[in-house]
Design an enzyme around this catalytic site. Structure first.
Site, PDB file in Angstrom:
ATOM      1  N   HIS A 956       0.847  -1.089   0.097  1.00 19.69           N
ATOM      2  CA  HIS A 956       0.102  -0.064  -0.027  1.00 19.69           C
ATOM      3  C   HIS A 956       0.777   1.249   0.075  1.00 19.69           C
ATOM      4  O   HIS A 956       1.946   1.177   0.238  1.00 19.69           O
ATOM      5  CB  HIS A 956      -1.009  -0.020   1.154  1.00 19.69           C
ATOM      6  CG  HIS A 956      -0.245   0.316   2.468  1.00 19.69           C
ATOM      7  ND1 HIS A 956      -0.085   1.974   2.989  1.00 19.69           N
ATOM      8  CD2 HIS A 956       0.223  -0.495   3.406  1.00 19.69           C
ATOM      9  CE1 HIS A 956       0.662   1.709   4.010  1.00 19.69           C
ATOM     10  NE2 HIS A 956       0.747   0.405   4.435  1.00 19.69           N
ATOM     11  N   CYS A 957       0.346   2.282  -0.444  1.00 16.32           N
ATOM     12  CA  CYS A 957       1.003   3.635  -0.310  1.00 16.32           C
ATOM     13  C   CYS A 957      -0.239   4.775   0.265  1.00 16.32           C
ATOM     14  O   CYS A 957      -1.217   4.234   0.899  1.00 16.32           O
ATOM     15  CB  CYS A 957       1.465   4.150  -1.686  1.00 16.32           C
ATOM     16  SG  CYS A 957       0.179   4.294  -3.052  1.00 16.32           S
TER      17      CYS A 957
END
Length: 1053
Positions: A956-957
């Site tokens: 994820h970011c």
């Protein structure tokens, strides 16, 4: 064209005898039009220098140096040494129609057209020839020895306007021409022109300026030159149709200049003046001609030096022969006296053409020029409808129209005609040019001396023609004042494009001594494949020009002219019964001919009603303006004023309709030709018409005629209103080229090869050709492909019976034994298939066993291959395409209860370091974009997870839109590099939908450490800039490494 423009048409008659014709045109204009029409007569006794000055200063600006200095120089003729006899200058007639005073739906636009004929002084002429100057001006009227124009003793010795001796004899026969001109109005009483004086002017030495065109071979021509100057006041046109400016062969229609050209004699380029009513006649008229290419459009002028140009007026020859015309008109002045005959434009935009006619004495003014596309076969096709347009006036009408021009001409009808012959050079090419070159692809420029772009000429070997052959001519071309013409049609081998467009042209016949079979010009077709045309005389020089201006690949039809065969009739008197030219001046003979054909003069008049119908198929190229061809085959030009001009006479007749047909000669293929095969012919006797039959070539040397009878049912306009059947005969001169026609007629029309069965043959030919006065056909078939794939294609191996159908299976000899054998064969085949399947299964099982022994069996490989697309442990969600998405709730449940699945769970935070330090998911590891590759290798692939243990990795970011998908792809790429496809170490990888932002908003107090720092936070702008610079440098380094790996590392000492 603008609606405020005027229209004018100017003709200079090179013969004083045409004064009566000029006055008749004037009277016809003033009495039969609703527009303001004027005619200006330039007296013949005006000085030539003054007239030339007038041409330089009038509205036409024919020789205006401001527009074309070179043309002005070329046409500024030094008239200082011209003969002082001013009577030699021809009469000039200018017809100018002003704007219509009445409102008419058909008179919305106007044109200005001006055409002038005048003799030129002898000067240096530089025809655009491409052979040597000594042979550039080849005369078609020379002796059998190939002599040039200057060397022709007949031309040097004769004092005629035209190269034909017949015209001179006609103009001087019994001095009737002078009598007619003396009876005209006072303003033209001194306009008597002597053709000898004209020739004396032209016999002067060359004192003019040399041509200004570069690279031209000047040649002094000392005899019989005439100038044709045109002026068309119109804006720039599109290339849709033809207009007056492009009619005489100028190439560039987009340049508005005044242009004039001078040409040597050699071949005709004729045109007719058409006054036919047409509503769609003033659209953008423009096309490019191939006659003599040079800049010519709009406001322009064209000067053509013409030896063969003359206007023959039969009305001015009131000799004993013309009295026969009057007697014939006396018999036919009842039905069509109020019906004016309106001629039609028909011409050929090539160096070859056919003679066309227009009425100059009693006709309506030449206000309108047609826009449809006639062709060389118009004389043939329209003969059924137009044989009798000249039989309209009685003897009184002839005298009144010739001598008293002030009479009321409300009931004027036409009984004679004139012929305009405009000479243009014919080139003797020793090479072949492409048929389809356009101006953009190498066409002729106006300033260079290259030949016309799309020309291909083949010059045959001339031999004398058999004088015993009877050549059928139009009755309007009397033996005393006319020239014999032979028309050659399109050959079968060169017809590659759509069928030839044919437009109706009314035939006018004055001579009562010529039968209907003699009234149609000869049309002859011949195969191009025949290299030796020995049957032609020097007077029958054939050319095969190709004109892609008509359509891209359709060559211009053949045209042939004959200048002899009428000289014997030039000086004959009333008792001239010589029928070598089919121009008998004996009225009794004509009556006998009519009786033999079952018709009379009254029946001929009844046929004029058939001209109002248009029964032919509509094959006009007007319908296909969007076709892939460059320009439609529309060779004529037009003006829309005719509807208003003929408003007073168009209520009772519809002479503006034009019959159009398609002539298809592709069915007469060249392989059917046989020089020994017989042809149809017509033998013309002295006192009656000839019979038609099948004859052998021995009866006439390689040239016979065809007599075709077209029977048309017409309704008479007489008071009895009785329907009558009119039989019109059309004579076609054919060669061995039409030997195939005979075969087709023999097979289709069941003709007999018996010369005695003439009537049956005529009827069969009529049924084959007539079909409502039209010959329609289909396009030629496409050529077969000669590619290797086509040649290698083989027909199926099928036995064909005699009736071209597959042979049925013979079941008469079948028995039970055969049935049993068939059953056993089927069982054997099934067993063989089953055994093959069993072998395949066994091989697959052995392969699976070997894979299981190596801990890499087939089922595991398939599972691992599917794991890269779908997860086995977590519920997938629809996210980014190509990525396994997982929701924030699933990740929360998995992190909260790790015992739910038997796997290692790793969360990878792909944000920058300052974002990770500001807050992240519990137990998450940080792999930023910069240096991610090495970190992934060290973290996951230096000591990969064993195969017997599952490992779930979640990326994820901030939003899971850019950095996390990039790291996801990089991880999968490295996994592929460390395994042999389809094996991978980490099949369970996922992408968190919504990223850290969504997860923090949902579970910030429970599963998140710290706060949420945005990537574009103002407090961390310096950090962001530093991270982006590192990322750029890393990309450059990776690109260089890949380039170095792909380079060749071979070194040569």
């Amino acid at each position: 064209m603008g609606p405020t423009e005027n229209q004018s048409f100017e003709i200079e008659f090179p013969n004083s005898s045409n004064t009566a014709a000029a006055n008749s045109i004037s009277t016809a204009i003033n009495n039969n039009t609703t527009t303001a029409a004027t005619i200006t007569f330039t007296p013949a006794n005006n000085n030539i220098n003054n007239i030339n000055n007038n041409n330089n200063n009038n509205n036409n600006n024919k020789f205006n140096s401001n527009f074309d200095i070179e043309s002005n120089k070329e046409n500024s003729i030094n008239q200082s040494n011209i003969n002082s006899n001013v009577n030699s200058f021809p009469l000039k007639i200018q017809t100018k129609t002003l704007n219509s005073t009445t409102t008419s739906s058909n008179n919305n636009n106007n044109n200005i057209f001006s055409i002038g004929f005048r003799p030129l002084s002898p000067r240096g002429v530089s025809p655009r020839f491409h052979s040597n100057s000594s042979s550039s001006c080849s005369s078609e009227i020379s002796t059998p020895s190939s002599s040039t124009f200057l060397e022709d003793p007949n031309l040097i010795a004769s004092n005629t306007i035209s190269s034909n001796n017949s015209i001179n004899n006609n103009n001087n026969n019994n001095n009737n021409n002078n009598n007619n001109n003396n009876n005209n109005n006072n303003d033209n009483s001194n306009n008597n022109i002597n053709t000898n004086n004209i020739n004396n002017n032209n016999n002067n030495t060359n004192n003019g300026e040399n041509p200004q065109k570069k690279q031209r071979n000047s040649q002094i021509l000392s005899k019989n030159f005439y100038s044709l100057s045109l002026h068309a006041d119109s804006p720039k046109h599109s290339r849709s149709t033809t207009d007056l400016s492009t009619f005489l062969g100028m190439s560039d229609p987009d340049v508005m200049t005044y242009r004039s050209k001078t040409f040597c004699i050699s071949d005709f380029h004729q045109f007719d003046i058409d006054t036919t009513t047409n509503d769609n006649k003033n659209k953008n008229n423009n096309t490019k001609s191939t006659d003599e290419s040079s800049t010519f459009d709009g406001k322009s002028s064209n000067s053509v030096e013409n030896n063969n140009m003359t206007i023959i007026n039969n009305n001015n020859n009131n000799n004993n022969n013309n009295n026969n015309n009057n007697n014939n008109n006396n018999n036919n002045n009842n039905l069509n006296q109020d019906r004016p005959t309106i001629p039609t434009v028909a011409h050929s935009l090539s160096s070859n053409s056919i003679p066309h006619k227009f009425n100059s004495s009693n006709s309506l003014p030449p206000q309108m020029l047609s826009s449809s596309a006639p062709s060389l076969f118009s004389l043939l096709e329209n003969s059924n409808n137009n044989n009798n347009n000249n039989n309209n006036n009685n003897n009184n009408n002839n005298n009144n129209n010739n001598n008293n021009n002030n009479n009321d001409n409300s009931n004027i009808s036409i009984n004679d005609e004139s012929i305009v012959l405009i000479s243009t050079p014919v080139k003797e090419y020793s090479y072949n040019r492409s048929l389809c070159l356009s101006d953009e692809e190498g066409g002729e420029d106006d300033e260079d001396d290259t030949p016309p772009t799309p020309i291909q000429l083949v010059r045959p070997t001339p031999t004398p023609i058999n004088p015993s052959l009877s050549l059928s001519l139009s009755s309007s071309l009397n033996a005393t004042n006319s020239t014999t013409y032979l028309h050659l049609g399109r050959s079968a081998t060169v017809l590659l494009n759509p069928p030839l467009l044919v437009s109706s042209m009314r035939q006018h016949h004055n001579s009562p001594s010529s039968s209907p079979s003699q009234s149609i010009p000869i049309v002859q077709t011949r195969e191009r494949s025949q290299s030796s045309l020995s049957f032609l005389s020097p007077y029958q020089q054939q050319y095969y020009p190709s004109s892609p201006e008509l359509s891209p690949m359709v060559p211009t039809p053949l045209v042939n002219r004959i200048f002899n065969n009428i000289n014997n009739n030039n000086n004959n008197n009333n008792n001239n019964n010589n029928n070598n030219n089919n121009n008998n001046n004996n009225n009794n003979n004509n009556n006998n001919n009519n009786n033999n054909n079952g018709t009379n003069s009254n029946n001929l008049n009844n046929q004029s009603t058939s001209e109002d119908r248009d029964d032919s198929p509509n094959t006009s190229l007007d319908q296909i303006s969007g076709s892939p061809y460059k320009t439609p085959s529309k060779l004529s030009f037009h003006s829309p004023n005719s509807s208003a001009i003929f408003n007073s006479i168009s209520n009772s007749q519809q002479t503006g309709k034009r019959s159009r047909t398609c002539l298809d000669f592709t069915k007469f293929s060249s392989h059917l030709l046989d020089e020994d095969s017989s042809c149809f012919s017509t033998q013309t006797n002295n006192n009656n018409t000839s019979s038609t039959g099948l004859i052998s070539p021995s009866s006439s040397p390689k040239q016979q005629n065809v007599l075709i009878e077209n029977t048309t049912n017409t309704t008479s306009n007489s008071s009895s209103s009785s329907s009558s059947t009119t039989t019109t005969t059309t004579t076609i001169s054919v060669t061995n080229t039409l030997a195939a026609i005979q075969q087709n007629l023999n097979s289709n029309a069941n003709l007999n090869n018996n010369n005695n069965n003439n009537n049956n043959n005529n009827n069969n030919i009529s049924s084959y050709f007539s079909r409502s006065n039209s010959i329609s056909s289909q396009r030629p078939p496409r050529p077969l492909s000669m590619s290797s794939s086509f040649i290698s294609r083989q027909s199926p191996d099928i036995h064909i019976s005699s009736n071209s159908l597959p042979k049925p299976v013979d079941t008469s000899n079948t028995n039970n034994n055969n049935e049993n054998e068939n059953d056993t064969n089927k069982l054997d085949k099934i067993n063989n298939v089953n055994s093959n399947i069993a072998k395949i299964i066994e091989q697959q099982q052995q392969r699976n066993i070997s894979n299981s022994n190596n801990n890499n069996n087939l089922t595991q490989d398939q599972d691992q291959q599917d794991d890269q697309f779908k997860a086995k442990l977590l519920k997938q969600l629809s996210g980014r395409q190509g990525y396994n998405g997982v929701s924030s709730e699933s990740v929360y449940e998995l992190l909260k209860n790790p015992t739910l699945i038997n796997a290692i769970i790793t969360v990878v935070d792909c944000r920058y370091k300052y974002e990770y330090d500001g807050g992240h998911i519990k137990n998450a590891i940080n792999i930023p974009p910069t240096g991610s590759r090495q970190m992934v290798l060290d973290r996951f692939f230096k000591f990969p997870t064993p195969k017997n243990q599952q490992h779930v990795i979640i990326f994820h970011c901030e939003f899971s839109s850019k950095r996390a998908p990039d790291c996801y792809s990089l991880f999968r790429e490295l996994d592929r590099e460390h395994n042999e496809y389809p094996n991978i170490h980490y099949p369970e990888i996922y992408l968190l939908n919504g990223g850290y932002k969504k997860f923090f908003e949902s579970f910030q107090g429970d599963m998140c450490e710290g706060n949420y720092i945005r990537m574009d936070d103002k407090l961390y702008q310096a950090n962001l800039k530093e991270e982006e610079e590192k990322k750029k440098k890393e990309k450059i380094t990776i690109r260089n490494i890949k380039a170095f790996k792909n380079r060749s590392h071979s070194f040569h000492v």
